[in-house]
Design an enzyme around this catalytic site. Sequence first.
Site, PDB file in Angstrom:
ATOM      1  N   GLY A 163       0.663  -4.949   0.974  1.00 14.13           N
ATOM      2  CA  GLY A 163      -0.094  -5.161   0.499  1.00 14.13           C
ATOM      3  C   GLY A 163      -0.104  -5.647  -1.312  1.00 14.13           C
ATOM      4  O   GLY A 163      -0.632  -6.416  -2.362  1.00 14.13           O
TER       5      GLY A 163
ATOM      6  N   ALA B 157       0.824  -1.275  -0.062  1.00  9.77           N
ATOM      7  CA  ALA B 157      -0.081  -0.013  -0.087  1.00  9.77           C
ATOM      8  C   ALA B 157       0.671   1.569   0.062  1.00  9.77           C
ATOM      9  O   ALA B 157       1.774   1.196   0.361  1.00  9.77           O
ATOM     10  CB  ALA B 157      -0.997  -0.021   1.719  1.00  9.77           C
TER      11      ALA B 157
ATOM     12  N   GLU C  69       4.086  -4.897   7.609  1.00  9.24           N
ATOM     13  CA  GLU C  69       3.663  -3.788   8.127  1.00  9.24           C
ATOM     14  C   GLU C  69       4.007  -3.676   9.494  1.00  9.24           C
ATOM     15  O   GLU C  69       3.845  -2.546  10.318  1.00  9.24           O
ATOM     16  CB  GLU C  69       2.251  -4.311   8.217  1.00  9.24           C
ATOM     17  CG  GLU C  69       1.575  -4.270   6.523  1.00  9.24           C
ATOM     18  CD  GLU C  69       1.821  -5.088   6.019  1.00  9.24           C
ATOM     19  OE1 GLU C  69       2.278  -5.986   5.972  1.00  9.24           O
ATOM     20  OE2 GLU C  69       1.238  -5.335   5.002  1.00  9.24           O
TER      21      GLU C  69
HETATM   22  N1  COA Z   1       4.320   3.308  -0.834  1.00  8.09           N
HETATM   23  C1  COA Z   1       5.077   4.507  -1.066  1.00  8.09           C
HETATM   24  N2  COA Z   1       6.213   4.771  -1.448  1.00  8.09           N
HETATM   25  C2  COA Z   1       7.509   4.123  -1.563  1.00  8.09           C
HETATM   26  C3  COA Z   1       6.250   2.062  -1.658  1.00  8.09           C
HETATM   27  C4  COA Z   1       4.907   2.227  -0.930  1.00  8.09           C
HETATM   28  N3  COA Z   1       5.189   0.924   0.068  1.00  8.09           N
HETATM   29  N4  COA Z   1       7.430   1.577  -1.563  1.00  8.09           N
HETATM   30  C5  COA Z   1       8.433   2.127  -2.697  1.00  8.09           C
HETATM   31  N5  COA Z   1       8.070   3.210  -2.457  1.00  8.09           N
HETATM   32  C6  COA Z   1       8.989   4.472  -2.931  1.00  8.09           C
HETATM   33  C7  COA Z   1       9.931   5.412  -2.236  1.00  8.09           C
HETATM   34  O1  COA Z   1       9.201   6.238  -1.453  1.00  8.09           O
HETATM   35  C8  COA Z   1      10.908   5.256  -3.879  1.00  8.09           C
HETATM   36  O2  COA Z   1      10.303   6.831  -3.666  1.00  8.09           O
HETATM   37  P1  COA Z   1      10.805   8.621  -3.659  1.00  8.09           P
HETATM   38  O3  COA Z   1      11.875   8.013  -5.041  1.00  8.09           O
HETATM   39  O4  COA Z   1      10.007   9.353  -4.714  1.00  8.09           O
HETATM   40  O5  COA Z   1      12.036   8.506  -2.578  1.00  8.09           O
HETATM   41  C9  COA Z   1      10.647   4.898  -4.401  1.00  8.09           C
HETATM   42  O6  COA Z   1       9.605   3.667  -4.444  1.00  8.09           O
HETATM   43  C10 COA Z   1      11.905   4.014  -5.112  1.00  8.09           C
HETATM   44  O7  COA Z   1      11.676   2.967  -3.390  1.00  8.09           O
HETATM   45  P2  COA Z   1      13.425   2.640  -3.362  1.00  8.09           P
HETATM   46  O8  COA Z   1      12.734   2.556  -1.497  1.00  8.09           O
HETATM   47  O9  COA Z   1      13.902   3.694  -3.310  1.00  8.09           O
HETATM   48  O10 COA Z   1      14.207   1.522  -3.580  1.00  8.09           O
HETATM   49  P3  COA Z   1      14.948   0.221  -3.382  1.00  8.09           P
HETATM   50  O11 COA Z   1      15.528  -0.335  -3.456  1.00  8.09           O
HETATM   51  O12 COA Z   1      15.966   1.280  -2.060  1.00  8.09           O
HETATM   52  O13 COA Z   1      14.065  -0.213  -1.719  1.00  8.09           O
HETATM   53  C11 COA Z   1      12.023  -1.804  -1.172  1.00  8.09           C
HETATM   54  C12 COA Z   1      13.130  -0.693  -2.328  1.00  8.09           C
HETATM   55  C13 COA Z   1      10.978  -2.515  -1.355  1.00  8.09           C
HETATM   56  C14 COA Z   1      12.527  -2.420   0.142  1.00  8.09           C
HETATM   57  C15 COA Z   1      11.971  -0.318  -0.046  1.00  8.09           C
HETATM   58  O14 COA Z   1      10.977   0.468  -1.132  1.00  8.09           O
HETATM   59  C16 COA Z   1      10.943  -0.354   1.006  1.00  8.09           C
HETATM   60  O15 COA Z   1      11.151  -0.665   1.837  1.00  8.09           O
HETATM   61  N6  COA Z   1       9.095  -0.117   0.612  1.00  8.09           N
HETATM   62  C17 COA Z   1       7.945  -0.607   1.305  1.00  8.09           C
HETATM   63  C18 COA Z   1       7.723  -1.516   1.709  1.00  8.09           C
HETATM   64  C19 COA Z   1       7.154  -1.741   2.732  1.00  8.09           C
HETATM   65  O16 COA Z   1       6.771  -1.531   3.717  1.00  8.09           O
HETATM   66  N7  COA Z   1       5.557  -2.121   1.940  1.00  8.09           N
HETATM   67  C20 COA Z   1       4.427  -2.335   2.858  1.00  8.09           C
HETATM   68  C21 COA Z   1       3.549  -1.236   3.022  1.00  8.09           C
HETATM   69  S1  COA Z   1       2.203  -1.941   4.379  1.00  8.09           S
END
Ligand code: COA
Length: 260
Positions: free
Chosen positions: A111, A66, A134
């Site tokens: 999600g 999400a 989460e």
């Molecule tokens: N919601 C909103 N934005 C998200 C997102 C999410 N769930 N997951 C990634 N993004 C965005 C990041 O904020 C970033 O945006 P920006 O460039 O404007 O800062 C972009 O996507 C790229 O993500 P980034 O974190 O830079 O990539 P990464 O390769 O370093 O890391 C992940 C990848 C998946 C490990 C990391 O993005 C992450 O932990 N995301 C959240 C996962 C999560 O907790 N999901 C459950 C939500 S309930």
Amino acid sequence: MNFKNLLVEKKDTIAIVTVNRPDKLNALNGETLEELRDLFESLQDDNSVNVIIITGAGEKAFVAGADISELNKLDETTAKDFVEKGQSVFDLIENLGKPVIAAVNGFALGGGCELALACHIRIASERAKFGQPEVNLGIIPGYGGTQRLSRLINTGRAIEIILSGDMISAEEALKYGLINRISRHEELLGDAVELAKKICSKGQIAVRSALKAIVATNYLHLNDGLKLESDLFAECCATEDFKEGTSAFLEKRKPNFKNK
Ligand code: COA
């Protein structure tokens, strides 16, 4: 139908849906969820589509969860609406009545993992990573993860995944039974299409009846499930496809199903 965050391509009777917010790792914001609802409602009624494949745009993610920028604004009241909205979209997918294949091409987190869990078949790229992170955000999975993950895989494994917030590799996901199989990254979509084509080549009344009976195991007791199975079996025996399928076998030829 035009969508801002989804791409839809049709190949014969297969619809390929791509969640298309690659700069946000295809995170599901409210707008994308509503688009998924509109699209899947229309696919449900679309007689020209037999199987749906869902995947993510870009090289990194299926769906990274999400949208956390929206999550961050929730309070106890708005949170209920938020999860009920997501849950209803994923219920729609699970109960679509047609097979939905998740082609998991990268991160399937929160999600995104829950979206894959709502699909009927999961094929993953060797690069895919799954997780329910989460707890790292101070919440629990809210789009069905606590329920579907624990029904699909060993409960202890589901608890470990959800309570640790850790990601697991495609190989671990395969070992746990979370996914059906692993494809080479470049071949993932092609493999999903091949499987979809195989399903499309069968009589669709039989395919949908079998799917309906299997999905019903989520909410029916065994005796009621067996009753449903016998009703659906009998309905299949009233179809032209049944006559065609059995006659084709006896005549040593390929069946030509008309889905009637
Ligand atoms: N919601 C909103 N934005 C998200 C997102 C999410 N769930 N997951 C990634 N993004 C965005 C990041 O904020 C970033 O945006 P920006 O460039 O404007 O800062 C972009 O996507 C790229 O993500 P980034 O974190 O830079 O990539 P990464 O390769 O370093 O890391 C992940 C990848 C998946 C490990 C990391 O993005 C992450 O932990 N995301 C959240 C996962 C999560 O907790 N999901 C459950 C939500 S309930």
